[in-house]
Each structure stands twice: as C-alpha cells, then as structure tokens.
Scaffold this active site. Structure first.
Site, mmCIF file in Angstrom:
data_model
loop_
_atom_site.group_PDB
_atom_site.id
_atom_site.type_symbol
_atom_site.label_atom_id
_atom_site.label_comp_id
_atom_site.label_asym_id
_atom_site.label_seq_id
_atom_site.Cartn_x
_atom_site.Cartn_y
_atom_site.Cartn_z
ATOM 1 N N CYS A 124 -5.151 12.930 12.631
ATOM 2 C CA CYS A 124 -5.888 11.693 12.389
ATOM 3 C C CYS A 124 -5.820 10.826 13.625
ATOM 4 O O CYS A 124 -5.263 11.235 14.647
ATOM 5 C CB CYS A 124 -5.351 10.972 11.160
ATOM 6 S SG CYS A 124 -3.772 10.205 11.454
ATOM 7 N N ARG A 147 0.307 14.597 12.788
ATOM 8 C CA ARG A 147 0.812 14.428 11.431
ATOM 9 C C ARG A 147 0.802 15.718 10.604
ATOM 10 O O ARG A 147 0.084 15.829 9.600
ATOM 11 C CB ARG A 147 0.050 13.302 10.734
ATOM 12 C CG ARG A 147 0.126 11.996 11.497
ATOM 13 C CD ARG A 147 -0.620 10.893 10.846
ATOM 14 N NE ARG A 147 0.100 10.293 9.740
ATOM 15 C CZ ARG A 147 -0.395 9.327 8.982
ATOM 16 N NH1 ARG A 147 -1.596 8.854 9.222
ATOM 17 N NH2 ARG A 147 0.305 8.816 8.004
ATOM 18 N N ARG A 187 -8.872 -0.202 4.469
ATOM 19 C CA ARG A 187 -7.959 0.802 3.892
ATOM 20 C C ARG A 187 -6.624 0.174 3.511
ATOM 21 O O ARG A 187 -5.985 0.625 2.567
ATOM 22 C CB ARG A 187 -7.706 1.928 4.903
ATOM 23 C CG ARG A 187 -8.913 2.791 5.165
ATOM 24 C CD ARG A 187 -8.552 3.950 6.034
ATOM 25 N NE ARG A 187 -7.538 4.790 5.377
ATOM 26 C CZ ARG A 187 -7.158 5.970 5.795
ATOM 27 N NH1 ARG A 187 -7.708 6.488 6.864
ATOM 28 N NH2 ARG A 187 -6.233 6.641 5.150
ATOM 29 N N ASP A 211 4.138 0.649 12.181
ATOM 30 C CA ASP A 211 2.933 -0.007 11.661
ATOM 31 C C ASP A 211 2.773 -1.441 12.179
ATOM 32 O O ASP A 211 1.736 -2.069 11.946
ATOM 33 C CB ASP A 211 2.965 -0.031 10.118
ATOM 34 C CG ASP A 211 2.883 1.367 9.524
ATOM 35 O OD1 ASP A 211 2.460 2.289 10.231
ATOM 36 O OD2 ASP A 211 3.247 1.523 8.344
ATOM 37 N N LYS A 229 0.835 -1.217 0.000
ATOM 38 C CA LYS A 229 0.000 0.000 0.000
ATOM 39 C C LYS A 229 0.861 1.256 0.000
ATOM 40 O O LYS A 229 0.626 2.186 -0.775
ATOM 41 C CB LYS A 229 -0.910 0.002 1.242
ATOM 42 C CG LYS A 229 -1.550 1.353 1.540
ATOM 43 C CD LYS A 229 -2.454 1.312 2.744
ATOM 44 C CE LYS A 229 -1.812 1.507 4.090
ATOM 45 N NZ LYS A 229 -1.472 2.895 4.438
ATOM 46 N N ASN A 230 1.845 1.274 0.901
ATOM 47 C CA ASN A 230 2.607 2.511 1.093
ATOM 48 C C ASN A 230 3.646 2.758 0.004
ATOM 49 O O ASN A 230 4.303 3.798 -0.011
ATOM 50 C CB ASN A 230 3.237 2.541 2.492
ATOM 51 C CG ASN A 230 2.167 2.691 3.559
ATOM 52 O OD1 ASN A 230 1.022 3.027 3.255
ATOM 53 N ND2 ASN A 230 2.523 2.433 4.807
HETATM 54 N N1 EPU Z 1 6.032 14.739 10.516
HETATM 55 C C1 EPU Z 1 6.182 16.071 10.801
HETATM 56 N N2 EPU Z 1 6.116 16.972 9.782
HETATM 57 C C2 EPU Z 1 5.923 16.573 8.491
HETATM 58 C C3 EPU Z 1 5.780 15.219 8.206
HETATM 59 C C4 EPU Z 1 5.835 14.306 9.246
HETATM 60 O O1 EPU Z 1 6.349 16.450 11.953
HETATM 61 O O2 EPU Z 1 5.875 17.454 7.616
HETATM 62 C C5 EPU Z 1 6.073 13.769 11.621
HETATM 63 C C6 EPU Z 1 4.742 13.009 11.752
HETATM 64 O O3 EPU Z 1 3.822 13.749 12.515
HETATM 65 C C7 EPU Z 1 5.192 11.750 12.436
HETATM 66 C C8 EPU Z 1 6.585 11.517 11.852
HETATM 67 O O4 EPU Z 1 6.994 12.760 11.298
HETATM 68 O O5 EPU Z 1 5.287 11.952 13.819
HETATM 69 C C9 EPU Z 1 6.656 10.472 10.778
HETATM 70 O O6 EPU Z 1 5.685 10.736 9.781
HETATM 71 P P1 EPU Z 1 5.904 10.359 8.254
HETATM 72 O O7 EPU Z 1 5.804 11.586 7.432
HETATM 73 O O8 EPU Z 1 7.137 9.520 8.148
HETATM 74 O O9 EPU Z 1 4.658 9.425 7.990
HETATM 75 P P2 EPU Z 1 3.707 9.450 6.728
HETATM 76 O O10 EPU Z 1 4.494 9.624 5.488
HETATM 77 O O11 EPU Z 1 2.564 10.340 6.983
HETATM 78 C C10 EPU Z 1 3.948 6.892 6.270
HETATM 79 C C11 EPU Z 1 3.017 5.727 6.129
HETATM 80 C C12 EPU Z 1 2.455 5.376 7.500
HETATM 81 C C13 EPU Z 1 3.615 5.015 8.418
HETATM 82 C C14 EPU Z 1 4.595 6.192 8.486
HETATM 83 C C15 EPU Z 1 5.842 5.898 9.309
HETATM 84 C C16 EPU Z 1 2.174 6.036 3.894
HETATM 85 C C17 EPU Z 1 1.027 6.352 3.009
HETATM 86 N N3 EPU Z 1 1.938 6.078 5.210
HETATM 87 O O12 EPU Z 1 3.166 7.957 6.775
HETATM 88 O O13 EPU Z 1 1.641 4.221 7.306
HETATM 89 O O14 EPU Z 1 3.143 4.728 9.703
HETATM 90 O O15 EPU Z 1 5.024 6.551 7.154
HETATM 91 O O16 EPU Z 1 6.488 4.784 8.812
HETATM 92 O O17 EPU Z 1 3.255 5.737 3.431
HETATM 93 C C18 EPU Z 1 -0.114 2.722 7.796
HETATM 94 O O18 EPU Z 1 0.136 2.139 6.744
HETATM 95 O O19 EPU Z 1 -0.889 2.250 8.673
HETATM 96 C C19 EPU Z 1 0.500 4.024 8.060
HETATM 97 C C20 EPU Z 1 0.026 4.884 8.953
#
Ligand code: EPU
Length: 434
Positions: A121, A126, A401, A309, A28-29
């Site tokens: 969320c 996030r 999802r 995850d 998915k990711n």
């Molecule tokens: N963060 C910030 N600022 C930003 C972006 C992120 O502070 O601009 C913080 C977030 O709040 C969080 C941390 O950085 O505390 C990590 O967030 P990240 O951006 O790495 O996560 P994401 O890209 O939103 C993806 C996966 C998530 C997975 C996380 C961490 C996708 C679509 N989603 O989310 O997957 O948990 O990386 O590995 O790739 C899931 O599949 O259940 C899921 C939530």
C-alpha cells in the site's frame, strides 16, 4: 447505515490560531479489530463509540458479505453471525488491509478461511507472513492459489508464537483465533498498543481468557465459545494528536476531550519539548501553542514509543520550528509521501533513507496539494491551517478513511475551511466561512 461524505476538495484559508474545545471519536484502529472480533461469537455483539469512517464502512460491508447481520445506528453497531461464508471478497480486502483481521475469526468459526492476499500500500509492503506463521503454529494448513490464501484447521490448538516484529495486526488476528483454540497460546514479542489491549478487553468481556495484553507476552487460554457482549471502544489517540498538533502549529489554545492522556505520552512529551504548554486532565489534554517552536528529533517505534501514525503531523510542525529536526521512520518503508507536498507549501524537507531532515522556515504558504495516504492528508491539513493564504487539498478519500467530520471539527475551532465537491475553481471565489 453509516454514510461518509463524498468530499472532493478541501479549501483552507490558513493563518488563524485554533481555539476552543473538541471531542475525539472512538479509535479507528480499535474499532476495526473489534468489529472483526465480533465474528468469534454467534451471539449478538453490540459495539458503541464506533466512528463514522470510510474504513469502518468497509469493515461493515465485509462482515455483511461474509454472512453477518449488521445494524448500525448513531455510532452503535450490532452484529449477529449465524452462518458465515469463509471467503472474503477481493474488492473489500484490496480496499483496506485491516480486512485481513477477519481471517482468524473465520478460521476458528468455520474451520477454514480464504482471503485474497493483500497487496502493498501507499506506506509500505506490509506483508502478512507473521499472521500466517502464527496460524500454522496453531495447526492450520496454509496454501495459496490464484491470489488467495487458504487456511484450514478443524480446530486450532494452542502454541508458543514468537513474532519477529511486534505487529499490531498479527497480534490481534492471533489473539482472537487463540481465544477459541484448544489449550494455551503464548504470543511473545506481542504488540503493546492500546488498541490491542482494547481488543483483549472486548474479547474478555465476551468470555475469552486473555492475560498480559499491553505487555510483550500475551497468554490466551482457549475457551469453547464466546458469548455476546456490549462494549465501548477507546478514544482515538491519533485523532487527539491531530488536534493537539494543529493547535501547536497555529499557536492556538485547544482543549481536546475524550482522550486517555496515558496513550499519548510520547506525543505529549514531544509537544512539550517543541515549546508548547501541555496540561493533562483526567480524560482531556489542553495545549497552548508556543510562540517559538523548537526543533525536535523523533524516532517512530512500536508502542509505547512514538507512533508512526503521528510522524507526518510532526513533519508539518517541524517545518515551522526554528532549527533542524530529524524524523526517523522505523516501522514502514515509505511513509514520507507528504514531503513533496509540504515542499509545495514552502517547507524544507530532505529525505535520506529512513530519515526526514527538516529545516524550519519562517512561514509556509498556501498551495494546491494532494493527500497520498491518511496521515499524510492530515499533515497537509495542519500545514494549511498554519500557512499564509489559501490551500487546496485533494485526495480526501484518504482522509475520510480515518477522520470523521475533520473539516467540521477544525471549523468549530475557528479554522476557515470548506469542502467542495465541484471543480476547484468554484472554491477560489469563496469568501465565507463554509
Ligand atoms: N509486518 C510484517 N509481517 C506481518 C505483519 C507486519 O513484516 O505479517 C511489518 C509491517 O510491514 C510493518 C510492521 O510490521 O513494517 C508493523 O506493521 P503492523 O502489523 O504493526 O501494522 P498493521 O497492523 O498493519 C496497524 C495500524 C496502522 C499503524 C500500524 C503501526 C490498524 C488497522 N492499522 O497496522 O495504522 O500504522 O499498526 O502502529 O490498526 C493508520 O491508522 O493510519 C495506520 C496505518
């Protein structure tokens, strides 16, 4: 078109060891950023191995809404983007935060992009500040009004970007945009997740020049345009972890196929430490659940650390271990939503700040529980597979999802599991295998 099943309740008769073999779908990711990345070219992109998930449907609906022609057949998605509309609809972004991944491609293709600000969320706040800071460093002007973020830049230029935290989404969004920027971009403290590497491989197959993906320093040399490409996405390591933990908690024996064992190292290490026999194959992992589960301590970290995850799944496993386990969540603020539900099943879990302290109990018992987010839902399914008696799980829209045909796959491993769209009372009279 892909269609997800509208399932309302899952009923699980627990207490049977899972046995057999099961295939993982595409990740998915990886699928979500790659589908968004298809916007970077006006040519035809074909992506194979796309899982049939609600989140993928949302991404495809978003791509269509902003002007892409999207066709899907049997896990293969064909995307062509002639004229793009540089504004994403609120309803789709609100539904799925990964929608924000279209911002970089829209900005470089259209010179501007408007995105609704994604809210917090179920698992944490996030924010998207790191995405925006990166676009600004590449020359974009960012403004906000009426709940929308607007970015403008006739052409982005290369920049040195340091991410305060190695955000997966920010790394992906910036890497895509930098592929079409003028000059070189360096992303320091970049996320190293396999899904980031998969996006880089996809973009490189379309003519991008990205080096260092999978390390903390990614260098992108911008090119004038990207071409169409055919690409197959990597297997889903989180789905693989789900079947492995399910086999461990039920003391079963399962061969999980279509996996890249290297992507699962921290998970396999903890499964081994908790008393299971784990055998890595070339593209498979076999697990024989231990008769006696040992407690383990887990700290979630960016890749190659233990994935956030997967921590909920281990909370279920640790609930039946002989002793005390501590799970520390360092990525998201609010990822213990499952604790209250697992307690309904007899688990002993105490939350202290970022730590879940889990005292193993001899048995879990079936109960009515509610999935509050995707991975919490999977953790409840796994606990229910091991519990004595019947469990009723609601909130299945979260599970849909991220998992395609999860009940079918568990059933193929011998689980007694059934889906009911009606009132729960219908399910209580059910006696067959479903
Ligand atoms: N963060 C910030 N600022 C930003 C972006 C992120 O502070 O601009 C913080 C977030 O709040 C969080 C941390 O950085 O505390 C990590 O967030 P990240 O951006 O790495 O996560 P994401 O890209 O939103 C993806 C996966 C998530 C997975 C996380 C961490 C996708 C679509 N989603 O989310 O997957 O948990 O990386 O590995 O790739 C899931 O599949 O259940 C899921 C939530």
């Amino acid at each position: 078109m892909l269609r997800s099943v509208n399932m309302k309740h899952l009923v699980i008769w627990g207490g049977r060891p899972l046995e057999g073999k099961v295939q993982c779908d595409g990740a998915k990711n990886a699928a979500l950023p790659i589908l968004a990345g298809a916007l970077l070219t006006g040519d035809i992109t074909t992506v194979s191995g796309v899982p049939n998930l609600a989140d993928v449907q949302t991404m495809l609906a978003l791509l269509s809404a902003i002007g892409a022609d999207v066709e899907e057949y049997n896990g293969q998605v064909r995307i062509k983007t002639n004229k793009l509309v540089p504004s994403a609809p609120y309803d789709l972004v609100r539904k799925m935060r990964a929608s924000f991944l279209v911002m970089g491609p829209l900005l470089v293709r259209c010179g501007k992009a408007s995105m609704p600000l994604p809210g917090g969320c179920a698992i944490g706040q996030r924010p998207v500040d790191l995405h925006l800071k990166g676009f600004e460093a590449m020359g974009a002007t960012i403004s906000m009004d009426n709940g929308y973020i607007h970015a403008r830049a006739p052409r982005l230029h290369g920049a040195e970007i340091y991410l305060d935290v190695p955000s997966v989404g920010a790394t992906e969004n910036l890497m895509g945009a930098a592929s079409l920027a003028y000059g070189d971009t360096i992303i320091e403290n970049a996320a190293q997740e396999p899904e980031v590497v998969d996006l880089a491989n996809f973009l490189n197959s379309a003519g991008a020049q990205i080096k260092g993906a999978g390390t903390s320093r990614i260098r992108i040399t911008g090119v004038r345009e990207l071409a169409g490409t055919n690409y197959t996405i990597i297997p889903d390591r989180i789905e693989a972890a789900t079947y492995l933990v399910a086999a461990a908690i039920t003391a079963g024996k399962v061969l999980v196929e279509n996996v890249i064992p290297l992507h699962l190292k921290p998970v396999l290490a903890k499964l081994h430490e908790s008393g299971n026999t784990v055998i890595e194959g070339y593209k498979s992992v076999e697990i024989q659940g231990g008769q006696r589960l040992t407690p383990v301590n887990i700290k979630t970290l960016p890749y190659p650390g233990f994935p956030t995850d997967v921590q909920a799944l281990f909370a279920s496993l640790c609930s039946l271990s002989q002793g005390t386990s501590v799970i520390s969540e360092t990525i998201f603020e609010n990822r213990f939503g499952y604790a209250e539900e697992l307690r309904r099943m007899g688990a002993s879990i105490r939350i202290e700040g970022p730590n879940a302290i889990i005292e193993g109990v001899p048995t879990l018992t079936g109960a009515r529980v509610q999935a509050g987010d995707l991975r919490a839902g999977a953790a409840l399914c796994i606990a229910a597979l091991a519990a004595q008696g019947i469990s009723y799980i609601t909130g299945l829209e979260h599970i849909e999802r991220g998992y395609a045909r999860l009940p079918d796959k568990f059933r193929s491993l011998g689980a007694r599991i059934s889906l009911f769209d009606d009132d729960m009372d219908h399910a209580s009279g059910f006696t067959g295998r479903g």
